[in-house]
Design a protein around this motif. Structure first.
Motif, PDB file in Angstrom:
ATOM      1  N   UNK A  77      33.000 -31.017  10.001  1.00  0.00           N
ATOM      2  CA  UNK A  77      33.208 -32.463   9.996  1.00  0.00           C
ATOM      3  C   UNK A  77      31.970 -33.201  10.504  1.00  0.00           C
ATOM      4  N   UNK A  78      31.300 -32.622  11.483  1.00  0.00           N
ATOM      5  CA  UNK A  78      30.079 -33.248  11.996  1.00  0.00           C
ATOM      6  C   UNK A  78      28.996 -33.264  10.930  1.00  0.00           C
ATOM      7  N   UNK A  79      28.918 -32.175  10.163  1.00  0.00           N
ATOM      8  CA  UNK A  79      27.926 -32.116   9.089  1.00  0.00           C
ATOM      9  C   UNK A  79      28.215 -33.168   8.022  1.00  0.00           C
ATOM     10  N   UNK A  80      29.479 -33.298   7.635  1.00  0.00           N
ATOM     11  CA  UNK A  80      29.837 -34.292   6.622  1.00  0.00           C
ATOM     12  C   UNK A  80      29.549 -35.698   7.132  1.00  0.00           C
ATOM     13  N   UNK A  81      29.854 -35.955   8.394  1.00  0.00           N
ATOM     14  CA  UNK A  81      29.586 -37.282   8.967  1.00  0.00           C
ATOM     15  C   UNK A  81      28.092 -37.587   8.948  1.00  0.00           C
ATOM     16  N   UNK A  82      27.271 -36.572   9.214  1.00  0.00           N
ATOM     17  CA  UNK A  82      25.818 -36.775   9.164  1.00  0.00           C
ATOM     18  C   UNK A  82      25.357 -37.095   7.745  1.00  0.00           C
ATOM     19  N   UNK A  83      25.952 -36.432   6.750  1.00  0.00           N
ATOM     20  CA  UNK A  83      25.595 -36.728   5.364  1.00  0.00           C
ATOM     21  C   UNK A  83      26.032 -38.142   4.985  1.00  0.00           C
ATOM     22  N   UNK A  84      27.207 -38.549   5.424  1.00  0.00           N
ATOM     23  CA  UNK A  84      27.662 -39.903   5.142  1.00  0.00           C
ATOM     24  C   UNK A  84      26.726 -40.939   5.758  1.00  0.00           C
ATOM     25  N   UNK A  85      26.254 -40.661   6.944  1.00  0.00           N
ATOM     26  CA  UNK A  85      25.345 -41.605   7.603  1.00  0.00           C
ATOM     27  C   UNK A  85      24.029 -41.723   6.830  1.00  0.00           C
ATOM     28  N   UNK A  86      23.455 -40.587   6.451  1.00  0.00           N
ATOM     29  CA  UNK A  86      22.175 -40.598   5.744  1.00  0.00           C
ATOM     30  C   UNK A  86      22.304 -41.211   4.354  1.00  0.00           C
ATOM     31  N   UNK A  87      23.274 -40.723   3.582  1.00  0.00           N
ATOM     32  CA  UNK A  87      23.448 -41.215   2.210  1.00  0.00           C
ATOM     33  C   UNK A  87      23.896 -42.667   2.220  1.00  0.00           C
ATOM     34  N   UNK A  88      24.797 -43.019   3.141  1.00  0.00           N
ATOM     35  CA  UNK A  88      25.269 -44.398   3.218  1.00  0.00           C
ATOM     36  C   UNK A  88      24.153 -45.366   3.563  1.00  0.00           C
ATOM     37  N   UNK A  89      23.235 -44.955   4.440  1.00  0.00           N
ATOM     38  CA  UNK A  89      22.096 -45.805   4.781  1.00  0.00           C
ATOM     39  C   UNK A  89      21.238 -46.075   3.553  1.00  0.00           C
ATOM     40  N   UNK A  90      21.005 -45.028   2.736  1.00  0.00           N
ATOM     41  CA  UNK A  90      20.168 -45.195   1.550  1.00  0.00           C
ATOM     42  C   UNK A  90      20.851 -46.089   0.518  1.00  0.00           C
TER      43      UNK A  90
END
Length: 481
Positions: A370-383
């Motif tokens: 879940x932490x990994x997915x949250x990190x991907x959401x943060x990075x992709x969402x920022x872009x």
């Protein structure tokens, strides 16, 4: 105008990155063959075409497990009029279909891009919007400032057409103010003269250097890390290769389990062939000069019911035992577990037949995932937000930020989750936000705003105009995938 040092540097940087991306794609697609240390074993597998067998591919699971969690509920600026424009751009570019492909490519390759370019009317005079195209990292690469690595300096897109003497390589260099376009006849070489062989590309009737009206590098880099990403399944490569080897080795023994390898022992004191002169060799084909491995030749021994085999000068006959299947199947499960551990992917994603684990226990077990997915959401969402801020600015809409609202990684489902939502509501969190945390799409929540969904005495009451919500966010219109 001939090739520039910056062009050749960008081209060879892209070229050097391709093998890793192609390898990542091969493991995802299951097209990477197993490795055998023994050349003899490799020849045997090739002889019986076992190396052509489709692999039992598990390496795609760490990619899909993350990508399936990357579902955008909506993009919002907090201003309803601007959100309507965002929704139009989203729909026109079919991003509801394209965004999942982009997110999967980010997880598969570690990097993926969206190309942005103005779209014009039929006459080509008035700009009517923007086109957004998903690009993979095999043909595109973005470069960053060495002093400020968050700043894009330029990008290259390169591809090839034709074969042999007709082969042409194209390379377009994108800068904030211009696009330089080049073509190279034949195979690109690293020689000193190679730079001079890049010629201006004008075959489409435009100039070799055209203006970039956007004012920024038109490629947006979605990635799992910085400056360049890492595939989600990179640590699954080793276990997958081992699984491929186990499977092909096991399959090669199945024939021996169905049709055991047999043998005969000669009688003591006999020499030479196991038949007397003038007798028929029972193991030879009728035509002694034919290829013994040919399917067209047959043994004199027939394996039909009630037939009797006559063997001369043979003391004993028997068969070899085939390899035990457990030798292959037991480590097979262990390597799948290793793949789960090395990629932080829940084991139930690989094996859904085990004991079901739910509630808080499952959440704690899957915390790393879940932490990994949250990190991907943060990075992709920022872009995504950065992309739309720039596009809206180009269209004359000045906004400070665009937020990506994701479907929750872990939707609120259990009694404990609901109690947590009740506590948040008591602290003043709006009902709209709580429903989105429960996994409902923002569009669905917006449709409920004028209706009573739960009794006023319940944990979530009628969702009407909430005094804690601003007027701009009351009518959020968002694209959904």
């Amino acid at each position: 105008m001939s090739g520039t040092p910056e062009l050749t540097q960008a081209y060879w940087s892209l070229e050097a990155s391709r093998p890793a991306y192609e390898r990542a794609g091969g493991f995802y697609d299951g097209t990477v063959s197993e490795f055998h240390a023994s050349p003899r074993v490799q020849r045997l597998l090739q002889k019986y075409r076992l190396r052509d067998m489709d692999s039992f591919n598990f390496a795609h699971i760490p990619v899909d497990a993350v990508a399936d969690k990357l579902y955008i509920n909506n993009l919002t600026s907090g201003v309803s009029a601007v959100d309507a424009v965002i929704e139009d751009i989203w729909d026109v570019n079919e991003l509801g279909l394209e965004a999942p492909i982009l997110h999967r490519n980010v997880c598969k390759f570690g990097d993926a891009y969206v190309f942005v370019w103005p779209s014009a009317d039929a006459d080509g005079e008035d700009i009517t919007g923007v086109d957004m195209i998903v690009e993979d990292p095999v043909s595109v690469r973005v470069f960053y400032d060495l002093v400020n690595p968050r700043k894009k300096t330029h990008a290259i897109k390169s591809w090839c057409e034709g074969q042999g003497a007709e082969r042409t390589t194209y390379a377009f260099m994108y800068y904030p103010d211009r696009v330089e376009r080049y073509a190279y006849k034949g195979r690109v070489t690293k020689s000193d003269k190679g730079q001079d062989k890049w010629e201006p590309y004008t075959a489409d009737g435009q100039e070799a250097v055209i203006e970039n009206p956007l004012g920024f590098v038109p490629f947006y880099h979605f990635r799992t890390d910085r400056p360049y990403g890492v595939p989600e399944h990179i640590n699954a490569y080793g276990p997958q290769l081992t699984l491929n080897k186990l499977v092909t080795s096991h399959v090669s023994t199945i024939d021996y389990q169905s049709f055991p390898q047999r043998y005969t022992l000669a009688e003591a004191g006999t020499t030479g062939p196991n038949y007397q002169q003038g007798e028929v060799d029972p193991f030879s084909p009728e035509d002694a000069d034919s290829d013994p491995e040919s399917m067209g030749t047959a043994s004199q021994l027939e394996a039909d019911p009630a037939t009797v085999w006559e063997l001369f000068n043979v003391r004993e006959a028997g068969q070899f035992d085939a390899a035990d299947a457990a030798v292959f199947l037991e480590p097979f499960d262990r390597y799948i577990k290793a793949m789960s551990q090395t990629t932080s992917t829940p084991f139930h994603e690989f094996d859904s037949t085990g004991d079901a684990v739910s509630g808080e226990s499952r959440r704690q077990t899957n915390e790393a995932f879940y932490s990994k997915v949250s990190a991907r959401q943060m990075s992709i969402g920022f872009t995504w937000g950065q992309l739309f801020v720039d596009v809206l600015g180009f269209l004359g809409l000045d906004v400070d930020r665009v937020d990506t609202v994701w479907r929750p990684v872990v939707p609120a489902e259990s009694l404990t989750d609901v109690e947590s939502l009740n506590l948040k509501r008591a602290l003043g969190v709006p009902d709209e936000v709580l429903l989105i945390e429960m996994g409902y799409a923002a569009t669905q929540v917006a449709n409920w705003r004028t209706a009573s969904v739960v009794d006023a005495t319940g944990p979530v009451v009628a969702i009407e105009d909430d005094p804690t919500m601003t007027s701009d966010s009351d009518q959020v219109s968002e694209p959904t995938e």
